[in-house]
Design a protein around this motif. Structure first.
Motif, PDB file in Angstrom:
ATOM      1  N   TYR A 184      31.943  36.921  70.424  1.00 32.36           N
ATOM      2  CA  TYR A 184      32.812  37.543  69.427  1.00 32.36           C
ATOM      3  C   TYR A 184      33.546  36.446  68.674  1.00 32.36           C
ATOM      4  O   TYR A 184      34.187  35.589  69.294  1.00 32.36           O
ATOM      5  N   GLU A 185      33.425  36.463  67.357  1.00 34.86           N
ATOM      6  CA  GLU A 185      34.016  35.407  66.546  1.00 34.86           C
ATOM      7  C   GLU A 185      35.277  35.911  65.844  1.00 34.86           C
ATOM      8  O   GLU A 185      35.304  37.039  65.345  1.00 34.86           O
ATOM      9  N   PRO A 186      36.308  35.071  65.751  1.00 36.00           N
ATOM     10  CA  PRO A 186      37.557  35.484  65.102  1.00 36.00           C
ATOM     11  C   PRO A 186      37.431  35.537  63.584  1.00 36.00           C
ATOM     12  O   PRO A 186      36.470  35.013  62.998  1.00 36.00           O
ATOM     13  N   MET A 187      38.406  36.135  62.942  1.00 34.26           N
ATOM     14  CA  MET A 187      38.467  36.166  61.489  1.00 34.26           C
ATOM     15  C   MET A 187      38.704  34.755  60.952  1.00 34.26           C
ATOM     16  O   MET A 187      39.290  33.905  61.628  1.00 34.26           O
ATOM     17  N   LEU A 188      38.249  34.529  59.746  1.00 38.04           N
ATOM     18  CA  LEU A 188      38.527  33.245  59.103  1.00 38.04           C
ATOM     19  C   LEU A 188      39.988  33.189  58.670  1.00 38.04           C
ATOM     20  O   LEU A 188      40.573  34.197  58.264  1.00 38.04           O
ATOM     21  N   LYS A 189      40.573  31.993  58.766  1.00 35.64           N
ATOM     22  CA  LYS A 189      41.954  31.784  58.335  1.00 35.64           C
ATOM     23  C   LYS A 189      42.022  30.552  57.445  1.00 35.64           C
ATOM     24  O   LYS A 189      41.220  29.625  57.565  1.00 35.64           O
ATOM     25  N   ARG A 190      43.020  30.529  56.572  1.00 28.74           N
ATOM     26  CA  ARG A 190      43.187  29.397  55.663  1.00 28.74           C
ATOM     27  C   ARG A 190      43.373  28.089  56.418  1.00 28.74           C
ATOM     28  O   ARG A 190      42.934  27.026  55.961  1.00 28.74           O
ATOM     29  N   GLU A 191      44.012  28.158  57.588  1.00 31.90           N
ATOM     30  CA  GLU A 191      44.289  26.934  58.343  1.00 31.90           C
ATOM     31  C   GLU A 191      43.010  26.243  58.816  1.00 31.90           C
ATOM     32  O   GLU A 191      43.033  25.060  59.167  1.00 31.90           O
ATOM     33  N   MET A 192      41.913  26.963  58.838  1.00 31.84           N
ATOM     34  CA  MET A 192      40.649  26.384  59.282  1.00 31.84           C
ATOM     35  C   MET A 192      40.050  25.442  58.245  1.00 31.84           C
ATOM     36  O   MET A 192      39.103  24.710  58.532  1.00 31.84           O
ATOM     37  N   ALA A 193      40.585  25.456  57.021  1.00 36.05           N
ATOM     38  CA  ALA A 193      39.922  24.778  55.913  1.00 36.05           C
ATOM     39  C   ALA A 193      40.223  23.279  55.830  1.00 36.05           C
ATOM     40  O   ALA A 193      39.466  22.537  55.208  1.00 36.05           O
ATOM     41  N   GLU A 194      41.304  22.829  56.433  1.00 37.76           N
ATOM     42  CA  GLU A 194      41.622  21.401  56.318  1.00 37.76           C
ATOM     43  C   GLU A 194      40.650  20.577  57.158  1.00 37.76           C
ATOM     44  O   GLU A 194      40.448  20.831  58.344  1.00 37.76           O
ATOM     45  N   ILE A 195      40.055  19.568  56.540  1.00 35.41           N
ATOM     46  CA  ILE A 195      39.057  18.749  57.216  1.00 35.41           C
ATOM     47  C   ILE A 195      39.731  17.780  58.178  1.00 35.41           C
ATOM     48  O   ILE A 195      40.661  17.060  57.808  1.00 35.41           O
ATOM     49  N   ASP A 196      39.240  17.762  59.405  1.00 36.85           N
ATOM     50  CA  ASP A 196      39.672  16.793  60.416  1.00 36.85           C
ATOM     51  C   ASP A 196      38.607  15.704  60.454  1.00 36.85           C
ATOM     52  O   ASP A 196      37.527  15.893  61.007  1.00 36.85           O
ATOM     53  N   TRP A 197      38.922  14.557  59.869  1.00 36.73           N
ATOM     54  CA  TRP A 197      37.938  13.495  59.723  1.00 36.73           C
ATOM     55  C   TRP A 197      37.583  12.822  61.046  1.00 36.73           C
ATOM     56  O   TRP A 197      36.636  12.027  61.100  1.00 36.73           O
ATOM     57  N   THR A 198      38.306  13.129  62.110  1.00 37.46           N
ATOM     58  CA  THR A 198      37.961  12.542  63.414  1.00 37.46           C
ATOM     59  C   THR A 198      36.792  13.274  64.066  1.00 37.46           C
ATOM     60  O   THR A 198      36.252  12.810  65.066  1.00 37.46           O
ATOM     61  N   ARG A 199      36.385  14.405  63.506  1.00 34.27           N
ATOM     62  CA  ARG A 199      35.254  15.149  64.057  1.00 34.27           C
ATOM     63  C   ARG A 199      33.940  14.497  63.637  1.00 34.27           C
ATOM     64  O   ARG A 199      33.879  13.759  62.636  1.00 34.27           O
ATOM     65  N   PRO A 200      32.856  14.750  64.358  1.00 34.18           N
ATOM     66  CA  PRO A 200      31.554  14.191  63.980  1.00 34.18           C
ATOM     67  C   PRO A 200      31.125  14.654  62.590  1.00 34.18           C
ATOM     68  O   PRO A 200      31.480  15.751  62.139  1.00 34.18           O
ATOM     69  N   ALA A 201      30.315  13.832  61.930  1.00 33.08           N
ATOM     70  CA  ALA A 201      29.882  14.129  60.567  1.00 33.08           C
ATOM     71  C   ALA A 201      29.173  15.475  60.466  1.00 33.08           C
ATOM     72  O   ALA A 201      29.378  16.229  59.509  1.00 33.08           O
ATOM     73  N   ALA A 202      28.335  15.804  61.449  1.00 31.97           N
ATOM     74  CA  ALA A 202      27.595  17.071  61.397  1.00 31.97           C
ATOM     75  C   ALA A 202      28.554  18.262  61.407  1.00 31.97           C
ATOM     76  O   ALA A 202      28.331  19.257  60.709  1.00 31.97           O
ATOM     77  N   GLU A 203      29.634  18.166  62.191  1.00 32.41           N
ATOM     78  CA  GLU A 203      30.604  19.259  62.252  1.00 32.41           C
ATOM     79  C   GLU A 203      31.379  19.387  60.948  1.00 32.41           C
ATOM     80  O   GLU A 203      31.664  20.498  60.486  1.00 32.41           O
ATOM     81  N   VAL A 204      31.726  18.263  60.357  1.00 33.61           N
ATOM     82  CA  VAL A 204      32.444  18.307  59.082  1.00 33.61           C
ATOM     83  C   VAL A 204      31.566  18.937  58.008  1.00 33.61           C
ATOM     84  O   VAL A 204      32.021  19.785  57.229  1.00 33.61           O
TER      85      VAL A 204
END
Length: 313
Positions: free
Chosen positions: A201-221
């Motif tokens: 079950y996946e949660p609703m999308l939220k605006r806070e999800m949109a900021e890119i965290d550059w410490t994550r792997p390139a594929a995830e970004v």
């Protein structure tokens, strides 16, 4: 002739409504969300389903909460044989589900039992799935837990965004709906229970999800960018303001601190280091500029190599 009530709201649902009408089903009424403010001017606008329903001569009903007495009464008055839902946007109570004689057939944009919830297409991309799909099911009182009728899958394109995938799946779902409905109503297709132990079950999308965290792997970004296009749209902060990113892909380049611009120009494009690997920002919207490819933007403006994205310093 089978009497159908259709419930849907966004563009994804429009092909399903068209398919019902084109197949000769009697659409007794169309329920959709009330008109809402949209865009920068916040002007009130009808849903895509309302627009198409009126174009095709259907009677439209809009209730803030269809489960309230007036909504229930209206549905009862229409006396549908079956109800069809596609991204309607409201939870149906058991009282509503019991009204259609043959129940409620839902067009859900995932390969159930995976990706239950309101944003299955986005989460398929965000979680790196190779395939997406549509499942037709009989709606029960749970969240996407009803017995399944049919499903259809499709590979997710390497650079395909959530918006593009939604468009493709809307047409796959419309075709599947007619096959499923015809088979179900004639008894050729029997509903099959879901394997609830495999469910996600996946949660609703939220605006806070949109900021890119550059410490994550390139594929995830890159998946974040594609999975959140068109909404809420991935972004990163810069000294000049917010940079929106609409399309990105992993690339092989030299390592640098996460968020560092390692290449920038109209030929090489805009390449940024991540926690591991790098991404090329292919389509962007810089502050005070239009949405365009990064290479086109860099023909007239400069983003210096060594700039750190994700900061306002």
């Amino acid at each position: 002739m089978t009497r159908v009530v259709f419930m849907g709201t966004p563009e994804f649902a429009v092909p399903s409504l068209d398919a019902l009408l084109d197949a000769g089903y009697e659409v007794a009424g169309v329920f959709t969300q009330p008109d809402r403010p949209v865009g920068r001017g916040h002007k009130t606008a009808p849903s895509p389903v309302k627009v198409r329903a009126l174009e095709r001569g259907c009677e439209v009903f809009q209730f803030e909460r269809v489960r309230r007495p007036e909504g229930v009464a209206q549905l009862r008055a229409l006396a549908p044989d079956v109800m069809v839902t596609a991204a309607f946007g409201q939870i149906l109570t058991q009282e509503l589900l019991d009204i259609p004689k043959r129940g409620v057939v839902n067009v859900h944009a995932s390969l159930l039992p995976r990706h239950r919830g309101s944003a299955p297409i986005n989460w398929c991309i965000l979680q790196g799935e190779e395939y997406a799909g549509v499942t037709t099911m009989l709606t029960d009182a749970g969240i996407d837990t009803g017995d399944m009728l049919m499903s259809a899958s499709t590979p997710i394109g390497e650079l395909e965004t959530a918006g593009e995938l939604t468009e493709r799946l809307s047409h796959i779902g419309a075709k599947l709906l007619i096959e499923s409905l015809d088979g179900y109503l004639t008894g050729r297709i029997a509903p099959v229970p879901q394997d609830h132990e495999r469910a996600t079950y996946e949660p609703m999308l939220k605006r806070e999800m949109a900021e890119i965290d550059w410490t994550r792997p390139a594929a995830e970004v890159a998946r974040q960018v594609r999975g959140l296009n068109p909404w809420p749209c991935a972004h990163t902060e810069t000294a000049a303001g917010r940079l929106k990113v609409y399309l990105a892909r992993p690339v092989e380049r030299e390592a640098a601190a996460p968020g560092t611009v390692v290449a920038s120009g109209p030929k090489e494009g805009l390449i940024v280091a991540c926690g591991s690997g790098c991404v090329e920002l292919m389509e962007i919207q810089a502050p005070n500029a239009k949405r365009m490819t990064a290479k086109a933007y860099l023909m007239g403006r400069t983003i210096e190599v060594g700039t750190r994205l994700g900061t306002t310093e």
